[in-house]
Motif scaffolding. Structure first.
Motif, PDB file in Angstrom:
ATOM      1  N   THR A  31       1.077  -1.228  -0.044  1.00 10.74           N
ATOM      2  CA  THR A  31      -0.059  -0.093   0.100  1.00 10.74           C
ATOM      3  C   THR A  31       0.953   1.115   0.082  1.00 10.74           C
ATOM      4  OG1 THR A  31      -1.852  -1.030   1.278  1.00 10.74           O
ATOM      5  CG2 THR A  31      -1.907   1.382   1.275  1.00 10.74           C
ATOM      6  N   LEU A  33       0.389   5.459   0.290  1.00  8.28           N
ATOM      7  CA  LEU A  33      -0.607   6.477   0.454  1.00  8.28           C
ATOM      8  C   LEU A  33       0.200   8.079   0.535  1.00  8.28           C
ATOM      9  CD1 LEU A  33      -1.877   4.875   3.732  1.00  8.28           C
ATOM     10  CD2 LEU A  33      -2.936   4.836   1.711  1.00  8.28           C
ATOM     11  N   TYR A  35      -0.500  12.024   1.587  1.00  2.97           N
ATOM     12  CA  TYR A  35      -1.148  12.868   2.629  1.00  2.97           C
ATOM     13  C   TYR A  35      -0.583  14.156   2.547  1.00  2.97           C
ATOM     14  CZ  TYR A  35      -2.428   8.696   5.358  1.00  2.97           C
ATOM     15  OH  TYR A  35      -3.169   7.497   6.028  1.00  2.97           O
ATOM     16  N   GLN A  37      -0.380  17.952   4.779  1.00  2.32           N
ATOM     17  CA  GLN A  37      -0.658  18.454   6.065  1.00  2.32           C
ATOM     18  C   GLN A  37      -0.221  19.984   5.922  1.00  2.32           C
ATOM     19  OE1 GLN A  37       2.037  17.325   9.348  1.00  2.32           O
ATOM     20  NE2 GLN A  37       0.560  17.549  10.744  1.00  2.32           N
ATOM     21  N   PRO A  43      -2.772  15.168   8.942  1.00  4.12           N
ATOM     22  CA  PRO A  43      -2.577  14.973   7.617  1.00  4.12           C
ATOM     23  C   PRO A  43      -3.795  14.783   7.009  1.00  4.12           C
ATOM     24  CG  PRO A  43      -0.949  14.136   8.895  1.00  4.12           C
ATOM     25  CD  PRO A  43      -1.655  14.458   9.813  1.00  4.12           C
ATOM     26  N   LEU A  45      -5.712  12.681   3.752  1.00  5.58           N
ATOM     27  CA  LEU A  45      -5.385  11.683   2.793  1.00  5.58           C
ATOM     28  C   LEU A  45      -5.569  12.224   1.275  1.00  5.58           C
ATOM     29  CD1 LEU A  45      -4.569   8.738   2.042  1.00  5.58           C
ATOM     30  CD2 LEU A  45      -6.967   8.293   2.207  1.00  5.58           C
ATOM     31  N   ALA A  48      -4.603   7.187  -2.411  1.00  6.75           N
ATOM     32  CA  ALA A  48      -4.491   5.838  -1.756  1.00  6.75           C
ATOM     33  C   ALA A  48      -3.912   4.707  -2.945  1.00  6.75           C
ATOM     34  CB  ALA A  48      -5.423   5.096  -0.883  1.00  6.75           C
ATOM     35  N   TYR A  50      -3.113   0.609  -4.204  1.00  9.63           N
ATOM     36  CA  TYR A  50      -3.210  -0.688  -3.422  1.00  9.63           C
ATOM     37  C   TYR A  50      -2.432  -1.784  -4.393  1.00  9.63           C
ATOM     38  CZ  TYR A  50      -6.410   1.584  -0.593  1.00  9.63           C
ATOM     39  OH  TYR A  50      -7.041   2.529   0.443  1.00  9.63           O
ATOM     40  N   PHE A  88       3.352  14.019   2.639  1.00 13.89           N
ATOM     41  CA  PHE A  88       3.933  12.831   3.263  1.00 13.89           C
ATOM     42  C   PHE A  88       3.605  11.831   2.282  1.00 13.89           C
ATOM     43  CE2 PHE A  88       5.523  14.294   7.253  1.00 13.89           C
ATOM     44  CZ  PHE A  88       4.802  15.269   7.558  1.00 13.89           C
ATOM     45  N   HIS A  92       2.354   0.751   3.549  1.00  9.91           N
ATOM     46  CA  HIS A  92       2.486  -0.737   4.501  1.00  9.91           C
ATOM     47  C   HIS A  92       3.319  -1.560   3.908  1.00  9.91           C
ATOM     48  CE1 HIS A  92       0.758  -4.455   6.001  1.00  9.91           C
ATOM     49  NE2 HIS A  92       0.880  -3.932   7.055  1.00  9.91           N
ATOM     50  N   GLY A  99      -1.781  -2.657  10.054  1.00 10.81           N
ATOM     51  CA  GLY A  99      -1.713  -1.478  10.187  1.00 10.81           C
ATOM     52  C   GLY A  99      -0.662  -0.370  10.520  1.00 10.81           C
ATOM     53  N   ARG A 100       0.546  -1.147  10.336  1.00  8.30           N
ATOM     54  CA  ARG A 100       1.781  -0.367  10.690  1.00  8.30           C
ATOM     55  C   ARG A 100       2.378   0.420   9.373  1.00  8.30           C
ATOM     56  NH1 ARG A 100       5.617   2.291  11.808  1.00  8.30           N
ATOM     57  NH2 ARG A 100       7.390   1.813  13.137  1.00  8.30           N
ATOM     58  N   LEU A 101       1.998   1.485   9.439  1.00  9.70           N
ATOM     59  CA  LEU A 101       2.667   2.467   8.440  1.00  9.70           C
ATOM     60  C   LEU A 101       4.152   2.997   8.680  1.00  9.70           C
ATOM     61  CD1 LEU A 101      -0.725   4.716   7.222  1.00  9.70           C
ATOM     62  CD2 LEU A 101       0.197   2.599   6.055  1.00  9.70           C
ATOM     63  N   PHE A 103       6.481   6.291   7.300  1.00 14.44           N
ATOM     64  CA  PHE A 103       6.062   7.503   6.659  1.00 14.44           C
ATOM     65  C   PHE A 103       7.439   8.077   6.191  1.00 14.44           C
ATOM     66  CE2 PHE A 103       1.806   8.935   7.697  1.00 14.44           C
ATOM     67  CZ  PHE A 103       1.573   8.064   8.814  1.00 14.44           C
TER      68      PHE A 103
ATOM     69  N   TYR B  34      -4.704   4.593  16.604  1.00  9.82           N
ATOM     70  CA  TYR B  34      -3.461   4.919  16.518  1.00  9.82           C
ATOM     71  C   TYR B  34      -3.208   6.224  17.210  1.00  9.82           C
ATOM     72  CZ  TYR B  34      -3.843   1.616  12.633  1.00  9.82           C
ATOM     73  OH  TYR B  34      -4.013   0.353  11.817  1.00  9.82           O
ATOM     74  N   TYR B  36      -0.061   9.003  17.296  1.00 15.95           N
ATOM     75  CA  TYR B  36       1.215   9.157  16.775  1.00 15.95           C
ATOM     76  C   TYR B  36       1.828  10.793  17.321  1.00 15.95           C
ATOM     77  CZ  TYR B  36       0.641   6.387  12.670  1.00 15.95           C
ATOM     78  OH  TYR B  36       0.403   5.243  11.783  1.00 15.95           O
ATOM     79  N   LEU B  46       5.081   6.476  15.595  1.00 15.10           N
ATOM     80  CA  LEU B  46       3.966   5.773  15.986  1.00 15.10           C
ATOM     81  C   LEU B  46       4.184   5.295  17.317  1.00 15.10           C
ATOM     82  CD1 LEU B  46       1.304   4.185  15.710  1.00 15.10           C
ATOM     83  CD2 LEU B  46       2.709   2.232  14.753  1.00 15.10           C
ATOM     84  N   GLY B  99      -7.615  -1.433   3.511  1.00 17.38           N
ATOM     85  CA  GLY B  99      -6.013  -1.567   2.684  1.00 17.38           C
ATOM     86  C   GLY B  99      -5.008  -0.779   3.744  1.00 17.38           C
ATOM     87  N   GLU B 100      -5.166  -0.835   5.061  1.00 18.73           N
ATOM     88  CA  GLU B 100      -4.236  -0.191   5.738  1.00 18.73           C
ATOM     89  C   GLU B 100      -4.335   1.457   5.530  1.00 18.73           C
ATOM     90  OE1 GLU B 100      -2.930  -4.163   6.726  1.00 18.73           O
ATOM     91  OE2 GLU B 100      -2.913  -2.067   7.849  1.00 18.73           O
ATOM     92  N   GLN B 102      -5.072   5.198   6.749  1.00 18.89           N
ATOM     93  CA  GLN B 102      -5.462   5.638   7.882  1.00 18.89           C
ATOM     94  C   GLN B 102      -5.738   7.151   7.964  1.00 18.89           C
ATOM     95  OE1 GLN B 102      -2.039   5.306  10.756  1.00 18.89           O
ATOM     96  NE2 GLN B 102      -2.000   2.895  10.215  1.00 18.89           N
ATOM     97  N   PHE B 104      -6.590  10.655   9.937  1.00 24.47           N
ATOM     98  CA  PHE B 104      -5.844  11.516  10.964  1.00 24.47           C
ATOM     99  C   PHE B 104      -7.065  12.524  11.603  1.00 24.47           C
ATOM    100  CE2 PHE B 104      -1.586  10.283  11.293  1.00 24.47           C
ATOM    101  CZ  PHE B 104      -1.446   9.546  10.162  1.00 24.47           C
TER     102      PHE B 104
END
Lengths: 113, 113
Positions: A31, A33, A35, A37, A43, A45, A48, A50, A88, A92, A99-101, A103, B34, B36, B46, B99-100, B102, B104
């Motif tokens: 994945t 993504l 973002y 900010q 941030p 989105l 995305a 996939y 940003f 993944h 769920g761990r992204l 950056f 999550y 951050y 994280l 799909g992961e 996220q 914010f």
């Protein structure tokens, strides 16, 4: 640990110019993504991705998931002053915790009128 | 549609005082949640994530703790703040089917003096 290299760190452009930034990883991602900010805000989105090779647009923004699955780029066409902010990339990694992204450190975009 | 709230928006606390930051999500069920921290220099670190009520995983050992008393509520706490706890705290949510990706919240600016 996993590292995302995002470049450039900053860009100073004139209104109307196109912008391109990219992100590379040391391992395969499933994945990607992108973002944006604004100062003092969370941030938001933008796009995305996939699937490897996927090319997705959102208005003047276009992003692609690299074929190697280790990179992605974001293009902004015909920039306007409200495009100012920090962009940003995040991803993944295949096999990483749910769920761990990871950056990138961001690209600061400044647009001069 | 889904929305995410963070409270308070800004907080100034003396060193040694306790902390409680709240995050709530509306419009979705069983989200992954999550916390951050974003220091100056833009990187997103994280701190904690949760896949369900009472389930907390810590990414970095530190002066902070997290709790999830309800499905859509995530709390970040500290018993005694340190100067180094200053920063911009962001809450995010995702769903497994997403799909992961996220999303914010608006963030909480914490200044420890």
């Amino acid at each position: 640990g996993q590292q995302l290299n995002q470049s450039p760190q900053s860009m100073f452009i004139q209104e109307g110019e196109d912008v391109s930034m990219n992100c590379t990883s040391s391992s395969i991602f499933n994945t990607w993504l992108w973002y944006k900010q604004d100062p003092g805000e969370g941030p938001v989105l933008l796009i995305a991705l996939y699937k490897a090779g996927e090319l997705t647009s959102n208005g003047r923004l276009t992003a692609q998931f690299g074929i190697t699955r280790k990179d992605s780029f974001l293009n902004i066409s015909a920039s306007i002053p409200s495009d100012v902010g920090i962009y940003f990339c995040a991803g993944h990694a295949r096999g990483s915790t749910l769920g761990r992204l990871y950056f990138g450190r961001g690209t600061q975009l400044t647009v001069w009128p | 549609s889904q929305t995410i709230h963070q409270w308070p928006a800004t907080l100034v606390q003396p060193v040694g005082s306790p902390l409680s930051l709240e995050c709530t999500v509306e419009g979705t069920s069983n989200p992954n949640l999550y916390w951050y921290r974003q220091a100056a220099g833009r990187g997103l670190q994280l701190l904690f994530y949760s896949v369900g009520i009472g389930q907390i995983s810590s990414e970095v050992p530190q002066n902070l703790s997290a709790s999830r008393p309800q499905d859509r509520q995530f709390i970040l706490s500290s018993k005694k703040l340190l100067l180094s706890d200053s920063g911009f705290y962001l809450c995010a949510w995702s769903v497994l089917a997403g799909g992961e990706t996220q999303y914010f919240g608006p963030g909480t600016r914490l200044l420890v003096l």
